[in-house]
Motif scaffolding. Structure first.
Motif, PDB file in Angstrom:
ATOM      1  N   THR A 246      34.879  35.789  43.211  1.00  9.82           N
ATOM      2  CA  THR A 246      35.152  36.395  43.925  1.00  9.82           C
ATOM      3  C   THR A 246      36.148  35.377  45.079  1.00  9.82           C
ATOM      4  O   THR A 246      35.891  34.555  45.945  1.00  9.82           O
TER       5      THR A 246
ATOM      6  N   ARG B 200      39.983  43.497  41.310  1.00 10.32           N
ATOM      7  CA  ARG B 200      38.779  44.586  41.404  1.00 10.32           C
ATOM      8  C   ARG B 200      39.232  45.278  42.456  1.00 10.32           C
ATOM      9  O   ARG B 200      39.328  44.871  43.566  1.00 10.32           O
TER      10      ARG B 200
ATOM     11  N   GLY C  87      30.523  44.252  49.199  1.00 13.08           N
ATOM     12  CA  GLY C  87      29.371  43.582  48.237  1.00 13.08           C
ATOM     13  C   GLY C  87      29.039  43.181  46.905  1.00 13.08           C
ATOM     14  O   GLY C  87      28.960  43.351  46.493  1.00 13.08           O
ATOM     15  N   ARG C  88      28.970  45.136  46.279  1.00 16.90           N
ATOM     16  CA  ARG C  88      28.488  45.178  45.241  1.00 16.90           C
ATOM     17  C   ARG C  88      30.309  44.854  44.279  1.00 16.90           C
ATOM     18  O   ARG C  88      29.636  44.137  43.221  1.00 16.90           O
TER      19      ARG C  88
ATOM     20  N   ALA D 186      32.325  42.247  44.815  1.00 20.94           N
ATOM     21  CA  ALA D 186      32.572  40.773  45.269  1.00 20.94           C
ATOM     22  C   ALA D 186      31.028  39.928  44.490  1.00 20.94           C
ATOM     23  O   ALA D 186      29.291  40.402  44.495  1.00 20.94           O
ATOM     24  N   ASP D 187      31.485  38.122  43.773  1.00 20.02           N
ATOM     25  CA  ASP D 187      30.718  37.468  43.084  1.00 20.02           C
ATOM     26  C   ASP D 187      30.607  36.728  42.971  1.00 20.02           C
ATOM     27  O   ASP D 187      31.319  35.868  44.518  1.00 20.02           O
ATOM     28  N   GLY D 188      29.736  35.363  42.760  1.00 18.11           N
ATOM     29  CA  GLY D 188      30.478  33.676  42.679  1.00 18.11           C
ATOM     30  C   GLY D 188      32.279  33.834  42.428  1.00 18.11           C
ATOM     31  O   GLY D 188      32.531  32.484  42.746  1.00 18.11           O
TER      32      GLY D 188
ATOM     33  N   GLY E 298      36.950  33.480  35.219  1.00 16.73           N
ATOM     34  CA  GLY E 298      35.771  34.410  35.790  1.00 16.73           C
ATOM     35  C   GLY E 298      36.466  35.199  37.420  1.00 16.73           C
ATOM     36  O   GLY E 298      35.838  35.764  38.598  1.00 16.73           O
ATOM     37  N   GLU E 299      36.665  34.294  38.043  1.00 14.21           N
ATOM     38  CA  GLU E 299      37.539  34.589  39.460  1.00 14.21           C
ATOM     39  C   GLU E 299      39.100  35.775  39.675  1.00 14.21           C
ATOM     40  O   GLU E 299      38.824  35.948  38.674  1.00 14.21           O
ATOM     41  N   ASN E 300      38.011  36.292  40.898  1.00 13.94           N
ATOM     42  CA  ASN E 300      39.176  37.170  40.950  1.00 13.94           C
ATOM     43  C   ASN E 300      39.092  38.325  41.968  1.00 13.94           C
ATOM     44  O   ASN E 300      38.656  36.732  43.193  1.00 13.94           O
TER      45      ASN E 300
ATOM     46  N   ARG F 234      29.471  35.059  51.516  1.00 15.10           N
ATOM     47  CA  ARG F 234      28.686  34.891  50.087  1.00 15.10           C
ATOM     48  C   ARG F 234      29.377  33.947  48.713  1.00 15.10           C
ATOM     49  O   ARG F 234      27.961  33.803  48.602  1.00 15.10           O
ATOM     50  N   SER F 235      30.387  34.557  49.001  1.00 10.23           N
ATOM     51  CA  SER F 235      31.796  34.554  47.746  1.00 10.23           C
ATOM     52  C   SER F 235      31.680  33.222  47.991  1.00 10.23           C
ATOM     53  O   SER F 235      32.645  32.728  47.111  1.00 10.23           O
TER      54      SER F 235
END
Length: 373
Positions: free
Chosen positions: A148, A125, A141-142, A144-146, A97-99, A175-176
């Motif tokens: 990233t 991404r 922001g849309r 990126a997630d945990g 899941g890392e990106n 945040r990520s």
């Protein structure tokens, strides 16, 4: 500070209107003199490489001042791609899941190193730009997630001239828990930068654009809290704590500062860099950046008065690069050549890049040549 005082440092501009600093700056008289003296001494067997090394240290300190850092935070590298490669090489193999998040229209030096991380398991991404070539902080922001691990942007986009909201993007990265990498090639020396205020983790710039230097000199800022997480990719004697005492093994004692990431210094460009950055010291960084902002606004207003199709960004996103849509780029560029105007075409638009050595009357002349395209 008067225009005449500036222009005497750029004698090559006497008969040329130069609006192509986004590709390469115009060589200043002090840098040219430094090159000529270096070549003379080299050819006579009297070149002083230690003087060149000192020039590199002076340039490191001046760049730090320009971006709001300290010299200990700055590595000297030859190009933005080198800087990005160092950071990319220090990312471990990806977990599930890392990106990486980056705009799809990023300049290659701030794009290819991240794409290669696919081979280490990262999802890259790539964000599609809006119709004006921009990618907003909200879009990042849309995306990126945990998972990233890195967000990469240009402080100023080289084609559109869009100036990113670095502080907002830094908050997205925070945040990520992601590293925040900034390509400042079109921003350093052109617009105000403050890496501490804006929460930047890494910032890279090459010298041959708005910093008035030449190919072979560039910089990588590393936030001090991250330095111990980076290892050099190709360390040599310059990466040592005491470089002049570290020509040979067997021990390796790396610098405790960002200089552990240094590439071997290009001596001639370093001497020219020291001379060129002296112009920033002479007039003051803030004064030169203020002049840049005024010239960019004058060009924007002149284009509007001529009825061009240019639509300006808001003040917060304005830079020294203005991208003008025209009906026939070849016709406009032909008019430019006839009038000794130097500019570029990027993504089907006329790209104009002002710098403090430009004059008001030049700005007005170019806007008139573009007209309605």
């Amino acid at each position: 500070m008067h225009a005449a005082d500036i222009r005497q440092l750029f004698p090559g501009l006497k008969d040329t209107i130069y609006l192509n600093t986004a590709s390469m700056n115009v060589g200043c008289a002090p840098a040219r003199a430094a090159y000529e003296l270096a070549v003379e001494r080299w050819s006579a067997g009297t070149f002083d490489w230690l003087a060149a090394e000192r020039a590199g240290e002076d340039a490191r300190a001046m760049f730090a001042e320009i971006v709001g850092a300290t010299a200990a935070d700055i590595a000297i590298v030859p190009a933005v791609s080198t800087a990005a490669g160092i950071v990319a090489a220090n990312l471990p193999p990806a977990k599930r899941g890392e990106n990486i998040v980056v705009a799809g229209n990023e300049f290659a030096s701030n794009y290819y190193p991240w794409l290669l991380l696919r081979g280490r398991g990262y999802e890259v991404r790539t964000l599609a730009p809006d119709g004006d070539g921009t990618v907003s902080a909200d879009a990042f922001g849309r995306a990126a997630d945990g998972g990233t691990r890195l967000i990469a942007v240009s402080a100023v986009h080289s084609a559109s001239g869009y100036r990113a909201d670095l502080a907002a993007l830094s908050r997205v990265a925070a945040r990520s828990g992601a590293w925040f990498f900034v390509d400042a090639c079109q921003a350093a020396g052109a617009v105000p930068l403050d890496v501490v205020r804006d929460g930047v983790d890494f910032l890279a710039a090459a010298s041959h654009k708005f910093l008035l230097g030449s190919r072979g000199m560039g910089y990588l800022y590393v936030r001090s809290g991250l330095l111990n997480r980076l290892q050099p990719v190709g360390p040599g004697w310059k990466a040592a704590r005491n470089p002049a005492e570290s020509f040979y093994g067997p021990a390796m004692d790396l610098s405790p500062t960002a200089s552990k990431l240094d590439a071997s210094l290009a001596w001639f460009p370093a001497l020219a860099e020291q001379a060129a950055l002296g112009i920033f010291r002479r007039f003051g960084v803030a004064a030169l950046l203020d002049r840049n902002a005024r010239l960019a606004l004058r060009l924007q207003d002149a284009l509007a008065a001529e009825g061009s199709g240019f639509r300006p960004f808001t003040e917060d996103h304005r830079s020294t690069i203005i991208s003008v849509p025209v009906r026939d780029t070849e016709a406009v560029m032909a008019r430019f050549r006839k009038a000794n105007v130097v500019a570029s075409v990027r993504e089907g638009r006329i790209r104009l890049a002002v710098h403090f050595y430009n004059l008001d009357e030049e700005i007005d002349r170019v806007a008139g040549l573009i007209g309605t395209g």
